[in-house]
Design an enzyme around this catalytic site. Structure first.
Site, PDB file in Angstrom:
ATOM      1  N   SER A 187       0.816  -1.248  -0.086  1.00  0.00           N
ATOM      2  CA  SER A 187      -0.027   0.048   0.019  1.00  0.00           C
ATOM      3  C   SER A 187       0.955   1.292   0.025  1.00  0.00           C
ATOM      4  CB  SER A 187      -0.905   0.166   1.284  1.00  0.00           C
ATOM      5  OG  SER A 187      -0.350   0.172   2.304  1.00  0.00           O
ATOM      6  N   CYS A 220      -1.519   1.187  10.597  1.00  0.00           N
ATOM      7  CA  CYS A 220      -1.012  -0.176  10.645  1.00  0.00           C
ATOM      8  C   CYS A 220      -0.814  -1.052   9.184  1.00  0.00           C
ATOM      9  CB  CYS A 220      -2.006  -0.690  11.794  1.00  0.00           C
ATOM     10  SG  CYS A 220      -1.463  -2.766  11.825  1.00  0.00           S
ATOM     11  N   ASP A 239      -3.541   3.810  15.130  1.00  0.00           N
ATOM     12  CA  ASP A 239      -4.147   2.549  14.714  1.00  0.00           C
ATOM     13  C   ASP A 239      -4.002   1.741  15.813  1.00  0.00           C
ATOM     14  OD1 ASP A 239      -4.658  -0.010  13.567  1.00  0.00           O
ATOM     15  OD2 ASP A 239      -4.100   0.831  11.572  1.00  0.00           O
ATOM     16  N   LYS A 305     -12.878   4.052  -0.430  1.00  0.00           N
ATOM     17  CA  LYS A 305     -13.327   2.693  -0.876  1.00  0.00           C
ATOM     18  C   LYS A 305     -14.605   2.855  -1.949  1.00  0.00           C
ATOM     19  CE  LYS A 305      -9.861   1.588   1.470  1.00  0.00           C
ATOM     20  NZ  LYS A 305      -8.529   1.391   0.723  1.00  0.00           N
TER      21      LYS A 305
END
EC number: 2.1.1.186
Length: 363
Positions: A187, A220, A239, A305
């Site tokens: 990512s 994370c 996180d 998303k």
């Protein structure tokens, strides 16, 4: 020319098509889309010859969410003879003169990539012929138009041009980034590409400089934090999950085990806010709005998303709502941009830059 050729991610043709249909109508250009699922491209065929040239000039590539690259094109060239594919292509480009670069490409699909070796070899004789015809300059010139030849199948190609000031600098609109061996996750490439795409190279030294304070919500294991750390920034990584130890060892990261939606930064001198949380896009947008209204950051990059259907409609609605909310709360001078980047999959990346009307201070 009659067609506008648009590259997109395979599977997102409907979203690309819906967007170009709307944006062309805003410029009073009529036409219709031609595409198939998983082609990796969309054709917008104009009703009037020459309108594709107008779109190539007036429709800003960076303003299109689902388009990686575009060029004005002639009708599809079919059944190009194996013995001489060069001549029909040169003849199709008679109205193009003194271009500064040639790109022989394919859509970004496994089927089309099988043609990549041919494209590399074919570029040499085609370039020589285009130079002889006057369509291409002897030496590359970054200020002149770019000739595109896109093979969508064996012996089948769209040919045309893009304008250098309104074109991706990369073949097929795809930046080739290298995954760092010590990055915690793949990512990390999403934020790396986002910085390259949204921040002009001439301003990166000021807006991505060492010593800045930043916050990574949903950090994370640290893929996005990695990009901030390698640019010398200090990071508040938020996180409940664990962070990669190599990032913690830098001394630039402070880990807050907290919910990113409830976290309030103890220090408010934050320049960069980044966020890649798996959550409903409207909820993430609302969180970004709240941080902006509170004045907790200068620039933000975050991912939304995407739903399974009506993706362009949903993204457009969220972006319009964000602009309305920001203005209703007295934030008038801002820049909001969105792109379906190459390293994105079922998400889009948004950049929000809050720019004080009195002039931005990079300090």
């Amino acid at each position: 020319m009659i067609n506008l050729f648009l590259y997109c991610r395979a599977g997102y043709e409907k979203d690309c098509a819906a967007e170009i249909q709307q944006r062309a109508a805003e410029l009073n250009v009529g036409g219709f889309v031609k595409t198939n699922r998983n082609d990796g491209y969309v054709i917008f065929q104009c009703f009037q010859a020459g309108d594709a040239d107008l779109l190539a000039e007036q429709l800003e590539l960076d303003s299109l969410i689902f388009t990686r690259q575009m060029f004005a094109a002639n009708e599809l060239l079919k059944d190009l003879p194996e013995g001489d594919r060069v001549t029909p292509i040169v003849e199709a480009l008679t109205k193009v003169s003194r271009a500064g670069e040639l790109r022989v490409e394919t859509p970004d699909t496994n089927e089309a990539k099988a043609l990549s070796t041919f494209c590399r070899k074919f570029t040499v004789p085609l370039r020589q012929a285009l130079k002889r015809s006057g369509a291409l300059l002897e030496k590359e010139n970054p200020k002149r138009p770019i000739i595109h030849v896109c093979f969508v199948g064996p012996g089948t190609a769209y040919v045309g041009y893009s304008l250098s000031h309104n074109s991706s600098p990369y073949f097929m609109g795809i930046p080739r980034l290298k995954m760092a061996s010590d990055a915690p996750s793949r990512s990390t490439l999403k934020l790396d590409e986002a910085f390259i795409h949204f921040i002009p190279k001439s301003e990166q030294e000021q807006r991505l400089r060492s010593g800045m304070n930043s916050v990574d919500l949903g950090a994370c294991p640290g893929g996005w934090t990695y990009q901030l750390v390698r640019r010398g920034m200090f990071v508040a990584a938020v996180d409940n999950g664990p962070m990669a130890q190599n990032l913690m060892d830098t001394g630039q990261v402070r880990h807050y085990q907290a919910d990113g939606f409830r976290f309030e930064p103890p220090k408010k001198n934050i320049y960069w806010l980044v966020c890649d949380m798996v959550e409903k896009p409207s909820r993430v947008a609302e969180l970004m709005e709240a941080w902006a209204i509170n004045g907790w950051f200068k620039e933000a990059i975050f991912n939304l998303k995407l739903p399974m259907k009506s993706r362009y409609k949903e993204v457009s609605t969220i972006l319009a709502t964000m602009q309305e909310v920001l203005r209703e709360n007295g934030i008038d001078d801002f820049h909001l941009a969105c792109k379906h980047l190459y390293h994105d999959r079922d998400e889009v990346t948004v950049h929000l830059w809050l720019r004080p009307s009195s002039g931005f201070n990079f300090g």
